[in-house]
Design an enzyme around this catalytic site. Structure first.
Site, PDB file in Angstrom:
ATOM      1  N   ASN A   1      -4.491 115.374 134.835  1.00  0.00           N
ATOM      2  CA  ASN A   1      -5.585 115.261 135.799  1.00  0.00           C
ATOM      3  C   ASN A   1      -5.258 114.121 136.770  1.00  0.00           C
ATOM      4  OD1 ASN A   1      -7.976 114.176 136.982  1.00  0.00           O
ATOM      5  ND2 ASN A   1      -9.199 115.367 135.553  1.00  0.00           N
TER       6      ASN A   1
ATOM      7  N   HIS B   1      -7.595 110.307 139.691  1.00  0.00           N
ATOM      8  CA  HIS B   1      -7.672 108.870 139.983  1.00  0.00           C
ATOM      9  C   HIS B   1      -6.566 108.371 140.903  1.00  0.00           C
ATOM     10  CE1 HIS B   1     -11.276 108.692 137.856  1.00  0.00           C
ATOM     11  NE2 HIS B   1     -10.736 109.044 136.703  1.00  0.00           N
TER      12      HIS B   1
ATOM     13  N   HIS C   1     -10.610 117.589 139.764  1.00  0.00           N
ATOM     14  CA  HIS C   1     -12.066 117.784 139.723  1.00  0.00           C
ATOM     15  C   HIS C   1     -12.638 117.477 141.101  1.00  0.00           C
ATOM     16  CE1 HIS C   1     -16.089 116.499 137.559  1.00  0.00           C
ATOM     17  NE2 HIS C   1     -16.273 117.467 138.433  1.00  0.00           N
TER      18      HIS C   1
ATOM     19  N   ARG D   1     -15.675 116.762 142.837  1.00  0.00           N
ATOM     20  CA  ARG D   1     -17.060 116.407 142.513  1.00  0.00           C
ATOM     21  C   ARG D   1     -17.948 116.632 143.722  1.00  0.00           C
ATOM     22  NH1 ARG D   1     -17.447 113.104 137.594  1.00  0.00           N
ATOM     23  NH2 ARG D   1     -19.621 112.940 138.156  1.00  0.00           N
TER      24      ARG D   1
ATOM     25  N   GLU E   1     -11.363 121.920 138.263  1.00  0.00           N
ATOM     26  CA  GLU E   1     -12.534 121.512 137.483  1.00  0.00           C
ATOM     27  C   GLU E   1     -13.699 121.324 138.449  1.00  0.00           C
ATOM     28  OE1 GLU E   1     -11.497 118.183 134.899  1.00  0.00           O
ATOM     29  OE2 GLU E   1     -13.591 117.604 134.997  1.00  0.00           O
TER      30      GLU E   1
ATOM     31  N   THR F   1     -17.507 112.331 133.540  1.00  0.00           N
ATOM     32  CA  THR F   1     -18.248 113.378 132.835  1.00  0.00           C
ATOM     33  C   THR F   1     -18.645 112.847 131.458  1.00  0.00           C
ATOM     34  OG1 THR F   1     -16.764 114.884 133.963  1.00  0.00           O
ATOM     35  CG2 THR F   1     -18.164 115.832 132.271  1.00  0.00           C
TER      36      THR F   1
ATOM     37  N   HIS G   1     -10.516 114.256 127.493  1.00  0.00           N
ATOM     38  CA  HIS G   1     -11.382 113.148 127.898  1.00  0.00           C
ATOM     39  C   HIS G   1     -11.095 111.912 127.044  1.00  0.00           C
ATOM     40  CE1 HIS G   1     -14.597 110.888 129.696  1.00  0.00           C
ATOM     41  NE2 HIS G   1     -14.746 111.854 130.576  1.00  0.00           N
TER      42      HIS G   1
END
Ligand code: PXP
Length: 246
Positions: free
Chosen positions: A11, A14, A47, A49, A74, A105, A192
């Site tokens: 992922n 960041h 992701h 958002r 995501e 999340t 996660h």
């Protein structure tokens, strides 16, 4: 005998978090994705958002064009996100709950409350040829509900384990949910809060086919570079799968 190969999806959200701190073009999450693939990642997760705090719409479009392994998009099950997924057709979509005020999340989907919305979203994505995974807590009811909603896969929330790895109940919950999910015919993913330090016991759960790991890899990459950070996690996963010789 070692366990079946487990996929690593990195992922890269960041990387975009650092970029957005200055609203500048660098560092580019697409360049990071390329390095992850070069280092052996089996896929890239991003992701988008609702508040666009890290990944931007244009990043998802560029990732869909650039990623050569697999893209896991995501997002929340909103009309806006589903329309983007239908247009871009990533390899997979992972549906997650989203609250604007959360730092990350915080829990799995509330499948009871969101059932009609999720059922429609899964059907819509499947019509577009996109495999759909639901991010859920490691809980038997949630696993059964995910299957009833038609999910192709579940992603088990490893946050409780990451916060309390010494509590055997957190790992047991993951192992039980993974076994149930696989027995119901769904692919089982997890993620996660995983890192080189804590990934081993989760990587050793036979039914978990795929891990999604972000923050620890991007954080470590600041010190050792993205390629080495991905390789470190990959090694920790492989060691755990090989050590598991029941
Ligand atoms: N899986 C899901 C569904 C997530 O929302 C996140 C965080 O964005 C991750 C995996 C990766 O978590 P981490 O960044 O803590 O590795």
């Amino acid at each position: 005998m070692s366990l079946r190969y487990q996929r690593l999806y990195v992922n890269i959200d960041h990387v975009a978090t650092v970029r957005q701190a200055r609203r500048s073009p660098e560092p580019d999450p697409v360049a990071a994705a390329r390095l992850c693939e070069q280092a052996g990642a089996d896929g890239i997760t991003a992701h988008l958002r609702e508040d666009r705090r890290h990944i931007q719409d244009e990043d998802i479009r560029r990732l869909a064009a650039a990623v050569t392994t697999a893209l896991n998009f995501e997002c929340a099950a909103t009309n806006e996100m589903l329309a983007l997924a239908e247009a871009l057709r990533p390899t997979a979509v992972t549906l997650v709950p989203e609250r604007r005020e959360e730092v990350t999340t915080e829990g799995g989907l509330d499948l009871e409350r969101a059932a009609p919305q999720l059922r429609d979203a899964i059907a819509r994505l499947q019509r577009a040829g996109v495999r759909t995974s639901l991010f859920i807590d490691a809980d038997a009811d949630a696993v059964r509900q995910a299957q009833a909603l038609g999910a192709d896969a579940i992603e088990l929330h490893t946050g409780p384990y990451a916060h309390a790895p010494a509590d055997p109940r957190t790992l047991r919950a993951l192992a039980d949910a993974a076994a149930l999910g696989a027995s119901l015919g769904m692919a089982v993913h997890a993620g996660h809060g995983l890192s080189v330090q804590n990934v081993g016991p989760v990587a050793a759960i036979a039914e978990i086919e795929e891990l999604n790991i972000g923050h620890a890899i991007v954080g470590r990459a600041i010190f050792v570079g993205m390629v080495e950070a991905v390789r470190e996690i990959r090694r920790a996963m492989d060691d755990a799968r090989e050590a598991d010789r029941f």
